[in-house]
Structures are given as structure tokens and as C-alpha cells.
Design a protein around this motif. Structure first.
Motif, PDB file in Angstrom:
ATOM      1  N   ALA A 280       0.636  -1.130   0.424  1.00  0.00           N
ATOM      2  CA  ALA A 280      -0.304   0.362   0.271  1.00  0.00           C
ATOM      3  C   ALA A 280       0.802   1.548   0.018  1.00  0.00           C
ATOM      4  O   ALA A 280       1.807   1.239   0.963  1.00  0.00           O
ATOM      5  N   SER A 281       0.642   2.274  -1.081  1.00  0.00           N
ATOM      6  CA  SER A 281       1.793   3.426  -0.870  1.00  0.00           C
ATOM      7  C   SER A 281       0.606   4.628  -0.944  1.00  0.00           C
ATOM      8  O   SER A 281      -0.445   4.558  -0.861  1.00  0.00           O
ATOM      9  N   THR A 282       1.636   5.670  -0.132  1.00  0.00           N
ATOM     10  CA  THR A 282       0.874   6.638   0.706  1.00  0.00           C
ATOM     11  C   THR A 282       0.964   8.073  -1.096  1.00  0.00           C
ATOM     12  O   THR A 282       1.782   7.628  -1.544  1.00  0.00           O
ATOM     13  N   SER A 283       0.250   8.770  -1.119  1.00  0.00           N
ATOM     14  CA  SER A 283       0.553  10.095  -1.506  1.00  0.00           C
ATOM     15  C   SER A 283       1.758  11.084  -1.629  1.00  0.00           C
ATOM     16  O   SER A 283       2.078  11.448  -2.223  1.00  0.00           O
ATOM     17  N   ASP A 284       2.530  10.595   0.131  1.00  0.00           N
ATOM     18  CA  ASP A 284       3.025  11.231  -0.045  1.00  0.00           C
ATOM     19  C   ASP A 284       4.264  10.113   0.171  1.00  0.00           C
ATOM     20  O   ASP A 284       5.551  10.520   0.914  1.00  0.00           O
ATOM     21  N   ASN A 285       4.407   9.094  -0.871  1.00  0.00           N
ATOM     22  CA  ASN A 285       5.901   8.390  -0.552  1.00  0.00           C
ATOM     23  C   ASN A 285       5.971   7.537   0.465  1.00  0.00           C
ATOM     24  O   ASN A 285       7.059   7.237   0.473  1.00  0.00           O
ATOM     25  N   PHE A 286       5.746   6.789   1.534  1.00  0.00           N
ATOM     26  CA  PHE A 286       5.493   6.306   1.518  1.00  0.00           C
ATOM     27  C   PHE A 286       4.891   4.593   1.495  1.00  0.00           C
ATOM     28  O   PHE A 286       3.627   4.827   1.055  1.00  0.00           O
ATOM     29  N   HIS A 287       5.393   3.496   2.454  1.00  0.00           N
ATOM     30  CA  HIS A 287       4.927   2.368   0.950  1.00  0.00           C
ATOM     31  C   HIS A 287       4.925   1.122   2.627  1.00  0.00           C
ATOM     32  O   HIS A 287       5.966   1.316   3.626  1.00  0.00           O
ATOM     33  N   PHE A 288       3.796   0.449   2.116  1.00  0.00           N
ATOM     34  CA  PHE A 288       3.985  -0.562   3.911  1.00  0.00           C
ATOM     35  C   PHE A 288       3.691  -2.085   2.899  1.00  0.00           C
ATOM     36  O   PHE A 288       2.909  -1.980   1.938  1.00  0.00           O
TER      37      PHE A 288
END
Length: 508
Positions: A280-288
């Protein structure tokens, strides 16, 4: 404590309480770890001889990775411990005791699941277990307890046990060490420094222990005191559980972050595990990495592609965010006649497609993926951590429920090599072979994808600079000029008239 066995007189006298506890451990799996010369191999052989004597006609395996080490080291120790009168016949890799118990000497470097499939034994002792692949331990464990004799009053207990030297955070660490495993119902772990066997060492080899204590401190930490903190050759030394692993019971990225996309990453295996990770990737470039599907076929049965496909489709449907697609190892797209029931060639990807699961080809560039993962694991001090809300954060986080992935990230090592000029040990850029990577490879596919990488902006051409004064140029051939030299571009040139064409003569 002295333990007297049935039959020919023999006294086994453990050199330390740890050695004694290891010999009499009653859990199915047990491991004796620690410094060199602490008596772990001797204890492992004592355990086997006690069991072999108590159950006449039983079958046992003593195994090591290579034949040379098995014969020159482990078997030599066995001959020191076992009384000669106990041995009835010793032919190559098979030994039979006088009570008809059988010992098979196996080197595992050329063994496979197929080779071990027909093995029926009561138990197995693996010497220097850190040298073998964890799959070999699993294969041996699946064959333990499959032999019985009608004359036994009770069933022989099924045991598999081993000894090892500390080898960092290897598979033994994750399977047995109390830092990771506590109070496991079927596994026991024993540890001892070299010093627990000092009395015996001083007796049989005077000066040996003193020689060890003169070694460099870094050497002693690992080989004498048994430290597992030394993890040479690790591919991802920056990876730390307390930094990169989030507690899935306390933190949910779907609630705490603005998730913009979810993708799947797959590594397929027939006899090996099949693994799918969801990111799962966020709009501010963090990834889980939020989910892990990790299934291995049980002994005697193969999980079909249709069964895997149904489970993976369910994983997609149950995810809180729509999964855009699944990237898989490029090898699954290779067409062959693997399915003999079909007349046409097929591929693993095609078989998944028939189950409703459409795969995309991942980028399997290993060197690039490792470099990208290093970048994702790097802690940027000026970035606010989305979990702790404090400065200092990596870009990639992994759910605590992805146990196989977490373990395999820490297991990965660079391949060892020797410098041909100096003879010193060095590490190659490639990964070492034989280390489990069925969950790690899908993470590499993620690292090679454009999902997490910021778009590369192409360099724009420079803006042309216009002159503030009129541009002039010399007269051009074919144009008339007033004769005053170069004129402004805006000057209206007058084109010379074309020469007259000759009149066509009417030949008629």
C-alpha cells in the motif's frame, strides 16, 4: 550425573549441566548452540547412542552438509564416544550396532526432497546445522518417527536434534533462539560458551583453551563466547525490526495514511512455497507491505495452481483498498509442455489466467533491486515518520504479520569469495545461494517497480534568447538587394523574375 545404558557396559558422563540437559531433552526438535569445543557434538552423539541402545533395531541418521566433513570430523568424534564393541558392521555410509540398530551417515549437499522421500527413520542428528539449508532440516523432520518394531514395549520417541556454531541471524536463530522464539511446545534451545567444557579440554588437549583466549576480541566474541551479533556479509544491515516493522495490531496504514494505490507481488513455486505480498503506497511516498500469502505444499500432496489462485483472489477481494494488479517472476510467463494433459504449450501465468488471476511481468534485476531496497530502508532524518510522528523515517515499512518476509530480509547475504592474491575473505555483489528467498523475491519486484519511485523529470531545452535589436543577414543568392549591405529580416526582398519559357512549336 552418570547414565548407565542397557546391554554392554558404558558410562556417559556429561561435562556440563547444559550438555546433560541437551542429551535428555524430550521436545521433538532441539539445538545446541555456542562456542567451539563446548561439547555439543559429543552430546549429540551421546543422545543418539542412548536412544539406539534403548530401542534395538531402530534406525537413525547422522548428517552433515559435506561428505568430507562428515567422515573426517563428525565420524571421528563418534568413534571416540562409541565403544568399539557396540559396532557390529561399518560399511561406507551405513553402520549397524550389535543390537541391530542402524545408523545412516548422510551428507546433504547432494540430497533432495525426492532422495529423502522414501527414508524411514526414528530420529536424526545434524552436525553443524548452520551449514545446511533450512529446507533440508524440514525434509529430515518429515521422515522422523516413521520406523517401528513390534518387539518394542513402547514407541520410540521421534527426535531431530543438532549442534551449530553462531552464524548471525541465520535460520537457526529464527527457528530456535529465545530472542525470537519463547516456550515453543516442540523446540528446545541450549547454549554454552567454550568455557563450559574447559575441564575436559584441559584434560584431552592441554593449552587449547588458553590458545583460544589469545585470539582477537572480535574472533572470541563469535567463536568462544558464541555471540550472534556478528553478521558479516549481510545485504541489508540497515534493516531493524524496531524501525521497519510496524505492529499490525496497533497501527493500520489504511486508517492513518492517505493510501493512493495497492499492488501485489508474487513468487511462484511448485514444491517450494508460493508467496504473494500486498503493498500500500501513500500520496507522500511512504510504502507498507500489509499482507503476506505464504503457502508450501504439505508432504505427500501438491497444492494446485487453482487452489493458490482461489486463495490469492480472496486475499485481493478482502483487502481494504482495490488491488490494481499483481506482478510476478518473469519465469512464470515462459511457455513449455509442463502440463502433459494438454496438447499445446502453456505457462504458469496462463494457468493462473484461466483461474481469473491476471499476472504482469515483474523486473527481476537483482543488483538494481538490492540497491533500491537499500534506499527504501535508509532512515532519512528530515522526514517525519508516519507511525511515530517523529523526525527520522524510512520509506518502507512491513507489517508484523509478514513473518516469513521479515525473517528472509535478515537472512540475505552476499556470496563469499576469496581474494586470489591475498587469500582474504571477501563478498561478491551477488547473493549467496541456498538462502530462503520465496518472500524476499516479491519484495525485490516491488523495489524494481515504478510504484514507489518518483517520476524522473526530463531536462527541458533552454528557452531561446531573442535579440532586442533587429537581426540582419547578408543578401541571399537569388534575391535582389538595394546594395546597402545586410538588411533587417523584416525587409521585403524582391525575387528576380524567372526566364521566359520557349513557345511550344506546333508540329502539326
Amino acid at each position: 550425573m552418570k547414565t548407565k545404558t542397557k546391554g554392554p557396559e558404558i558410562l556417559f558422563e556429561p561435562a556440563s549441566p547444559t550438555q546433560e540437559d541437551f542429551i535428555w531433552a524430550t521436545k521433538r526438535e532441539s539445538m545446541f548452540d555456542g562456542g567451539v569445543g563446548n561439547g555439543k557434538t559429543t552430546a549429540g552423539i551421546m543422545k543418539l547412542l542412548i536412544l539406539a541402545r534403548e530401542f534395538p533395531g531402530s534406525r537413525w541418521v547422522i548428517a552433515r552438509q559435506t561428505y568430507k566433513d562428515l567422515m573426517n570430523t563428525t565420524k571421528k568424534t563418534f568413534e571416540k564416544v562409541c565403544p568399539p564393541e557396540w559396532i557390529g558392521r561399518d560399511v561406507k555410509e551405513e553402520m549397524r550396532l550389535v543390537n541391530d540398530s542402524e545408523i545412516l551417515w548422510m551428507h546433504l549437499d547432494d540430497m533432495s526432497e525426492g532422495t529423502l522421500r522414501g527414508l524411514e527413520i526414528n530420529g536424526a542428528f545434524v552436525s553443524q546445522a548452520e551449514e545446511i539449508a533450512p529446507e533440508m532440516w524440514e525434509y529430515l523432520d518429515s521422515r522422523v518417527g516413521r520406523w517401528a518394531r513390534p518387539q518394542w514395549d513402547s514407541a520410540c520417541p521421534p527426535y531431530i536434534w543438532g549442534d551449530c556454531n553462531p552464524n548471525g541471524h541465520d535460520w537457526i536463530y529464527f527457528r530456535f533462539h529465545p530472542d525470537v522464539v519463547r516456550d515453543h511446545p516442540a523446540r528446545a534451545y541450549f547454549f554454552g560458551e567454550t568455557g563450559i567444557n574447559k575441564a575436559i579440554l584441559d584434560k584431552v588437549s592441554p593449552g587449547y583453551y588458553d590458545m583460544l583466549m589469545k585470539k582477537p576480541e572480535a574472533w572470541k566474541r563469535r567463536w568462544v563466547f558464541g555471540s550472534r551479533d556478528i553478521f558479516e556479509g549481510a545485504i541489508h544491515p540497515e534493516f531493524k525490526r524496531e524501525v521497519h516493522v510496524y505492529d499490525a495490531d496497533r497501527f493500520d496504514p489504511y486508517d492513518a495514511c492517505n493510501i493512493k494505490s495497492c499492488w501485489g507481488w508474487m513468487d511462484y513455486g511448485i514444491s517450494s512455497p508460493t508467496c504473494v505480498l500486498l503493498s500500500a503506497s501513500t500520496s507522500d511516498n511512504f510504502h507498507f507491505i500489509t499482507h503476506e500469502y505464504y503457502q508450501r505444499s504439505p508432504p505427500g500432496r501438491t497444492i494446485t495452481i487453482r487452489e493458490h489462485g482461489a486463495a490469492i483472489l480472496k486475499l485481493q477481494r478482502d483487502n481494504r483498498h482495490s488491488v490494481r494488479g499483481i506482478y510476478a517472476d518473469p519465469s512464470v510467463f515462459f511457455e513449455s509442455t509442463r502440463d502433459r494433459s494438454r496438447s499445446a504449450m502453456t505457462s504458469v501465468a496462463q494457468e493462473y489466467r484461466e483461474c481469473g488471476l491476471y499476472l504482469q511481468k515483474a523486473d527481476n534485476n537483482e543488483i538494481a533491486s538490492i540497491a533500491n531496497l537499500q534506499q527504501l530502508f535508509h532512515v532519512e532524518q528530515n522526514v517525519i515518520n508516519p507511525i511515530t510522528r517523529k523526525p527520522g523515517s524510512p520509506r518502507l515499512f512491513i507489517s508484523s504479520r509478514c513473518g516469513n518476509l521479515i525473517e528472509q530480509i535478515q537472512l540475505q547475504r552476499h556470496a563469499e569469495m576469496r581474494n586470489p592474491l591475498t587469500g582474504e575473505k571477501e563478498y561478491a555483489e551477488e547473493r549467496a545461494v541456498g538462502i530462503p528467498d520465496h518472500a524476499y523475491d516479491p519484495l525485490r519486484y516491488f523495489a524494481n517497480s515504478p510504484v514507489w519511485q518518483a517520476p524522473v523529470l526530463r531536462e527541458q531545452p533552454p528557452v531561446p534568447l531573442y535579440r532586442t535589436t533587429p537581426y540582419t543577414e547578408p543578401a541571399v543568392k537569388g534575391y535582389s538587394s538595394p546594395g546597402r549591405g545586410p538588411q533587417p529580416r523584416s525587409h521585403q526582398w524582391r525575387k528576380l523574375p524567372a526566364p521566359p519559357m520557349p513557345n511550344r512549336v506546333n508540329q502539326s
